[in-house]
Write a protein that holds these residues in place. Structure first.
Motif, short mmCIF file in Angstrom:
data_model
loop_
_atom_site.label_atom_id
_atom_site.label_comp_id
_atom_site.label_asym_id
_atom_site.label_seq_id
_atom_site.Cartn_x
_atom_site.Cartn_y
_atom_site.Cartn_z
N HIS A 115 -4.53 -3.53 -5.49
CA HIS A 115 -5.06 -1.76 -5.27
C HIS A 115 -4.44 -1.09 -4.73
O HIS A 115 -3.44 0.07 -4.80
N ARG A 116 -3.39 -1.28 -3.67
CA ARG A 116 -2.50 -0.63 -2.96
C ARG A 116 -1.72 0.11 -3.64
O ARG A 116 -0.30 0.76 -3.52
N GLN A 164 -1.43 1.98 -6.53
CA GLN A 164 -1.51 3.21 -6.14
C GLN A 164 -0.23 4.19 -5.07
O GLN A 164 -0.02 5.10 -5.72
N GLU A 165 0.40 3.65 -4.55
CA GLU A 165 2.31 3.42 -4.50
C GLU A 165 3.12 3.40 -5.67
O GLU A 165 4.22 4.84 -5.25
#
Length: 53
Positions: A40-41, A44-45
């Motif tokens: 997820h991280r 997002q990035e």
């Protein structure tokens, strides 16, 4: 969306996330959660950098 050769997304970071999620299915549940959070991280990035470009 797919890459020009029909395999993957065409974006290396997204392809790595897809592979990590496939691998997560083979680890204990407590470890899967960490994999999903990392995916997820990363997504997002990646989206944030695409939006800036």
């Amino acid at each position: 969306m797919s890459g020009s050769d029909g395999d993957g997304s065409g974006h290396p970071a997204v392809d790595a996330v897809i592979q990590s999620l496939a691998n997560a299915a083979n680890v204990p549940l407590r470890d899967q959660i960490a994999e999903y959070e990392a995916a997820h991280r990363t997504l997002q990035e990646t989206l944030a950098t695409i939006d800036q470009g």
